[in-house]
Design an enzyme around this catalytic site. Structure first.
Site, PDB file in Angstrom:
ATOM      1  CG  ASP A   5      -1.599   1.008   1.358  1.00 36.60           C
ATOM      2  OD1 ASP A   5      -2.967   1.086   1.929  1.00 36.60           O
ATOM      3  OD2 ASP A   5      -1.523   2.575   0.867  1.00 36.60           O
ATOM      4  CG  ASP A 103      -2.626   3.558  -2.162  1.00 35.18           C
ATOM      5  OD1 ASP A 103      -3.693   2.923  -1.497  1.00 35.18           O
ATOM      6  OD2 ASP A 103      -2.335   4.369  -1.433  1.00 35.18           O
ATOM      7  CD  GLU A 104      -5.462  -1.041  -0.900  1.00 37.11           C
ATOM      8  OE1 GLU A 104      -5.423  -1.828   0.268  1.00 37.11           O
ATOM      9  OE2 GLU A 104      -6.853   0.082  -1.107  1.00 37.11           O
TER      10      GLU A 104
HETATM   11  P1  TTP Z   1      -5.151   5.220   0.896  1.00 37.56           P
HETATM   12  O1  TTP Z   1      -3.945   3.744   0.831  1.00 37.56           O
HETATM   13  O2  TTP Z   1      -6.264   4.740   2.677  1.00 37.56           O
HETATM   14  O3  TTP Z   1      -4.297   6.686   1.763  1.00 37.56           O
HETATM   15  P2  TTP Z   1      -2.769   6.954   1.736  1.00 37.56           P
HETATM   16  O4  TTP Z   1      -2.254   6.309   0.905  1.00 37.56           O
HETATM   17  O5  TTP Z   1      -3.264   8.214   1.229  1.00 37.56           O
HETATM   18  O6  TTP Z   1      -2.207   7.114   2.552  1.00 37.56           O
HETATM   19  P3  TTP Z   1      -1.670   5.423   4.106  1.00 37.56           P
HETATM   20  O7  TTP Z   1      -1.997   4.334   3.003  1.00 37.56           O
HETATM   21  O8  TTP Z   1      -0.405   5.687   3.886  1.00 37.56           O
HETATM   22  O9  TTP Z   1      -2.176   5.464   4.916  1.00 37.56           O
HETATM   23  O10 TTP Z   1      -5.755   5.758   0.110  1.00 37.56           O
HETATM   24  C1  TTP Z   1      -5.166   5.829  -1.259  1.00 37.56           C
HETATM   25  C2  TTP Z   1      -5.523   7.185  -2.541  1.00 37.56           C
HETATM   26  O11 TTP Z   1      -6.810   7.258  -2.343  1.00 37.56           O
HETATM   27  C3  TTP Z   1      -5.391   7.817  -0.887  1.00 37.56           C
HETATM   28  O12 TTP Z   1      -4.056   8.822  -1.393  1.00 37.56           O
HETATM   29  C4  TTP Z   1      -6.455   9.511  -1.429  1.00 37.56           C
HETATM   30  C5  TTP Z   1      -7.203   8.316  -2.362  1.00 37.56           C
HETATM   31  N1  TTP Z   1      -8.343   8.743  -1.147  1.00 37.56           N
HETATM   32  C6  TTP Z   1      -9.311   9.524  -0.864  1.00 37.56           C
HETATM   33  O13 TTP Z   1      -9.903  10.232  -2.415  1.00 37.56           O
HETATM   34  N2  TTP Z   1     -10.582   9.228  -0.378  1.00 37.56           N
HETATM   35  C7  TTP Z   1     -10.295   8.711   0.983  1.00 37.56           C
HETATM   36  O14 TTP Z   1     -11.596   8.789   1.316  1.00 37.56           O
HETATM   37  C8  TTP Z   1      -9.461   8.071   1.134  1.00 37.56           C
HETATM   38  C9  TTP Z   1      -9.372   6.665   2.358  1.00 37.56           C
HETATM   39  C10 TTP Z   1      -8.438   7.747  -0.239  1.00 37.56           C
HETATM   40 MG    MG Z   2      -2.025   3.935   0.928  1.00 37.46          MG
END
Ligand code: TTP
Ligand code: MG
Length: 350
Positions: A5, A103-104
């Protein structure tokens, strides 16, 4: 099995494009308009999270908590490009692969199942390659199945690497809040709390009959996940040959502006699907059906494979302009991309 992730993904992509942002608190999302803005935070980088900012927080509140943050609009095309780069690297290491959102992804490694020492070395190589080739940082979880790997990747963010051996899985999961289980949303979390279940360990030890009475089939299923039991397989994204959407107007229309507007919306939907599937596209086709079912389609191939909404939209509008002429009422429009190219190696999909 690995779960990867990306760390504060949207913000990290922005920092990569503009290194002057490094070290500053960065928020990606709606325009805060000095605190009066509507909309929410998409993500905040880890500097901004120190001020309490979180995904999905109203942007006005984020501005209140951190007016000195750098607020940036969402640039989906950029994140899509970064995502394709990262997924291509992951696919190189995978015998089986499943992308989840932008992103995962889950990565099943070649080599002996259960060789956790080798999996850990491979995870370090993957992290290093992603950093070197894309400039982005990620967190990796290693576990015997999806649920454990997924929760492990979240355990030491950002930049983490967490290995959970099968014999440690229950102990690892037990103290975590039930929210960390994939399908526990806010409502279920509250309902579980009302019967005294707050941690994954509480859920793992709960009576399955009682869970069934309260939550139906989902109850015992969640209990198994809480015990670290998950035999769901990795599912590769469908290898579609094309991605298309079409829409029929409520009433046939002579309004070219309305048709072009619809084409723009369809492009966004098609584009979103292409992002989810991790594919570039080469050919754009627009279909127009007139009153009386006469149907015309026009295609144009781009110079090279693209993952750009802008390019898709421009091409589709040119094609729509060539099709919609005179004042024949239009019944339906469709947009399709084909000549798909999967980010994996050189696999071309028809
Ligand atoms: P995440 O992987 O949940 O968050 P992140 O990558 O920003 O942070 P981390 O993993 O380090 O905790 O989500 C991936 C992307 O999806 C995030 O960069 C932006 C988008 N996203 C939104 O637009 N709205 C949301 O509510 C969430 C959770 C994510
Ligand atoms: Mg993330």
């Amino acid at each position: 099995m690995l779960h990867v992730d990306m760390d504060s993904f949207f913000a990290a992509c922005e920092e990569r494009e503009d290194p002057s942002l490094k070290g500053k608190p960065v928020v990606v999302g709606a325009d805060p308009k000095g605190g009066k803005g509507r909309g929410v935070v998409s993500t905040a980088n880890y500097e901004a999270r120190k001020f309490g900012l979180r995904s999905a927080m109203p942007i006005g509140k984020a501005f209140m908590l951190c007016p000195e943050c750098v607020f940036l609009p969402v640039d989906f095309a950029l994140y899509n490009k970064c995502s394709l780069e990262v997924m291509a690297i992951l696919r190189r290491h995978a015998v089986r692969f499943e992308q989840w959102g932008i992103d995962e992804a889950f990565v099943e490694l070649a080599g002996k199942a259960g060789d956790f020492a080798e999996a850990e070395r491979e995870a370090r190589r993957i992290k290093a390659e992603i950093k070197a080739e894309t400039g982005l940082s990620c967190s990796v979880g290693i576990g015997q199945n999806k649920i454990v790997a997924k929760i492990a990747s979240d355990y030491r963010k950002p930049g983490g690497l967490t290995l959970v051996r099968p014999e440690e899985a229950r102990q690892f999961l037990a103290p975590l809040p039930v929210r960390k289980l994939l399908w526990v949303g806010g409502k279920t979390e509250e309902a579980l709390a009302s019967i005294g279940i707050r941690t994954i360990g509480d859920l793992a030890g709960a009576d399955p009959g009682m869970l069934y009475e309260n939550f139906g089939k989902m109850g015992p299923a969640l209990r198994l996940l809480a015990q670290g039991v998950d035999d769901s397989p990795l599912v590769e994204r469908s290898r579609a040959k094309s991605i298309g959407r079409q829409v029929t107007f409520g009433e046939d229309t002579r309004d070219a502006g309305e048709v072009f507007g619809k084409v723009g919306e369809l492009c966004e939907e098609v584009y979103g699907q292409a992002v989810m599937e991790g594919v570039f596209f080469r050919t754009v086709t627009v279909t127009v059906r007139f009153s009386g079912f006469e149907t015309h389609a026009k295609s144009r191939s781009l110079r090279e494979h693209s993952a750009s909404l802008n390019e898709l939209g421009k091409t589709a509008l040119v094609l729509a302009g060539e099709l919609v002429g005179g004042d024949r009422p239009v019944r339906l429009v469709g947009v399709r991309v084909s000549g798909l190219w999967n980010a994996r190696g050189q696999t071309r999909l028809a």
